[in-house]
Design a protein around this motif. Structure first.
Motif, short mmCIF file in Angstrom:
data_model
loop_
_atom_site.label_atom_id
_atom_site.label_comp_id
_atom_site.label_asym_id
_atom_site.label_seq_id
_atom_site.Cartn_x
_atom_site.Cartn_y
_atom_site.Cartn_z
N VAL A 83 -2.81 -13.67 0.66
CA VAL A 83 -3.94 -13.88 1.56
C VAL A 83 -4.79 -15.02 1.04
O VAL A 83 -4.91 -15.21 -0.18
CB VAL A 83 -4.78 -12.58 1.67
N PRO A 137 -14.31 -9.59 3.80
CA PRO A 137 -13.04 -8.87 3.85
C PRO A 137 -12.38 -8.98 5.23
O PRO A 137 -13.07 -9.21 6.23
CB PRO A 137 -13.46 -7.42 3.57
N GLN A 176 -8.34 -12.37 -2.91
CA GLN A 176 -6.92 -12.72 -2.96
C GLN A 176 -6.13 -11.77 -3.86
O GLN A 176 -4.90 -11.79 -3.85
CB GLN A 176 -6.76 -14.15 -3.43
N ALA A 222 -8.15 -6.69 2.84
CA ALA A 222 -8.22 -7.59 1.69
C ALA A 222 -9.68 -7.91 1.41
O ALA A 222 -10.41 -8.35 2.31
CB ALA A 222 -7.45 -8.87 1.97
N TYR A 223 -10.11 -7.68 0.18
CA TYR A 223 -11.47 -8.00 -0.23
C TYR A 223 -11.52 -9.31 -1.02
O TYR A 223 -12.57 -9.92 -1.15
CB TYR A 223 -12.06 -6.87 -1.06
N SER A 279 -7.53 -8.31 -4.45
CA SER A 279 -8.09 -6.97 -4.29
C SER A 279 -7.86 -6.47 -2.87
O SER A 279 -8.33 -7.08 -1.90
CB SER A 279 -9.59 -6.98 -4.61
N PHE A 280 -7.13 -5.34 -2.74
CA PHE A 280 -6.80 -4.76 -1.44
C PHE A 280 -7.09 -3.26 -1.48
O PHE A 280 -6.94 -2.62 -2.50
CB PHE A 280 -5.32 -4.99 -1.10
N LYS A 281 -7.47 -2.72 -0.32
CA LYS A 281 -7.81 -1.30 -0.29
C LYS A 281 -7.60 -0.73 1.10
O LYS A 281 -7.90 -1.38 2.10
CB LYS A 281 -9.28 -1.10 -0.73
N TYR A 282 -7.08 0.50 1.15
CA TYR A 282 -6.97 1.23 2.41
C TYR A 282 -8.25 2.02 2.61
O TYR A 282 -8.64 2.83 1.77
CB TYR A 282 -5.76 2.17 2.38
N MET A 299 -5.42 -6.92 7.00
CA MET A 299 -4.17 -7.63 6.81
C MET A 299 -3.16 -7.27 7.92
O MET A 299 -3.41 -6.42 8.77
CB MET A 299 -3.60 -7.29 5.44
N PHE A 343 0.85 -1.18 0.00
CA PHE A 343 0.00 0.00 0.00
C PHE A 343 0.89 1.23 0.00
O PHE A 343 2.04 1.17 0.42
CB PHE A 343 -0.91 0.02 1.22
N TYR A 383 -6.00 -1.37 6.33
CA TYR A 383 -5.69 -1.90 5.00
C TYR A 383 -6.35 -3.27 4.91
O TYR A 383 -6.01 -4.19 5.66
CB TYR A 383 -4.18 -2.02 4.81
#
Length: 212
Positions: free
Chosen positions: A91, A97, A45, A42-43, A47-50, A100, A4, A40
């Motif tokens: 992940v 979600p 394996q 994980a949506y 897709s990740f978003k803060y 992490m 990130f 932060y």
């Protein structure tokens, strides 16, 4: 490469100044329900978003999710620092979600009544990326360090040494555990004899005396 942007990392406010911590201090153990935090997440394996509105984890949540922590004390920590390890880049597809992160350094906010080693205000560090199991036996990871707050088992945390800061403490747990495993699990340390430079010098002197 960090998973990130550096500018997007969680930066919790100091313990004495955080309005959220003041709220938490006035609440019961189960009273964090409905509060949110930056994290932060994980949506999937890939897709990740803060985000700014992840739910603050509640004490007792680990027992509610995993089957192998039924008789352990849980601790709520205000996370001050974490780190990125190779395992943090991956992940599994369970419990999404989810927040992490494994390495953690921070300040204890709340503890369950059964806790005996830690109390609110303690500065702690640890690795909360332990293997965990669902009731059906499926293996996963605990995680949760990449949020402003995290719930951990008391047994996973230790009090920080007084001579290091949060940033130093936040990068040590997993790499230290890896070193420990290499030396103790696989190399069978501690060894019965430790060879030092002096011991080799003594051997050389004995060999010279024998030759004479």
């Amino acid at each position: 490469k960090l998973p990130f942007p550096m500018a997007s990392r969680p930066h919790p406010q100091p313990l004495s100044a955080s309005p959220l911590l003041q709220v938490l201090a006035a609440l019961s153990i189960s009273g964090v329900h409905g509060l949110t935090m930056p994290a932060y997440v994980a949506y999937s394996q890939t897709s990740f978003k803060y985000i700014q509105d992840a739910p603050v984890p509640e004490l007792g949540s680990l027992r509610g999710i995993f089957a192998n922590v039924s008789n352990t004390c849980e601790v709520l920590v205000n996370v001050k620092a974490s780190s990125v390890n190779p395992t943090d880049r991956h992940v599994d597809g369970y419990r999404l979600p989810k927040v992490m992160g494994a390495d953690i350094a921070g300040v204890v906010v709340k503890v369950e009544d059964s806790c005996t080693l830690l109390k609110p205000g303690d500065k702690v560090w640890g690795d909360i990326g332990a293997n965990a199991f669902f009731a059906n036996g499926t293996k996963t990871k605990e995680l949760g360090a990449y949020g402003a707050f995290a719930v951990a088992l008391e047994s996973q945390l230790g009090k920080m040494p007084e001579n290091i800061g949060f940033e130093e403490a936040g990068v040590l747990p997993k790499v230290a555990l890896t070193s420990y495993k290499a030396l103790v699990w696989y190399a069978a340390a501690p060894w019965s004899a430790i060879r030092t430079k002096e011991s080799y010098d003594d051997d050389d002197e004995e060999e010279e005396e024998e030759e004479e």
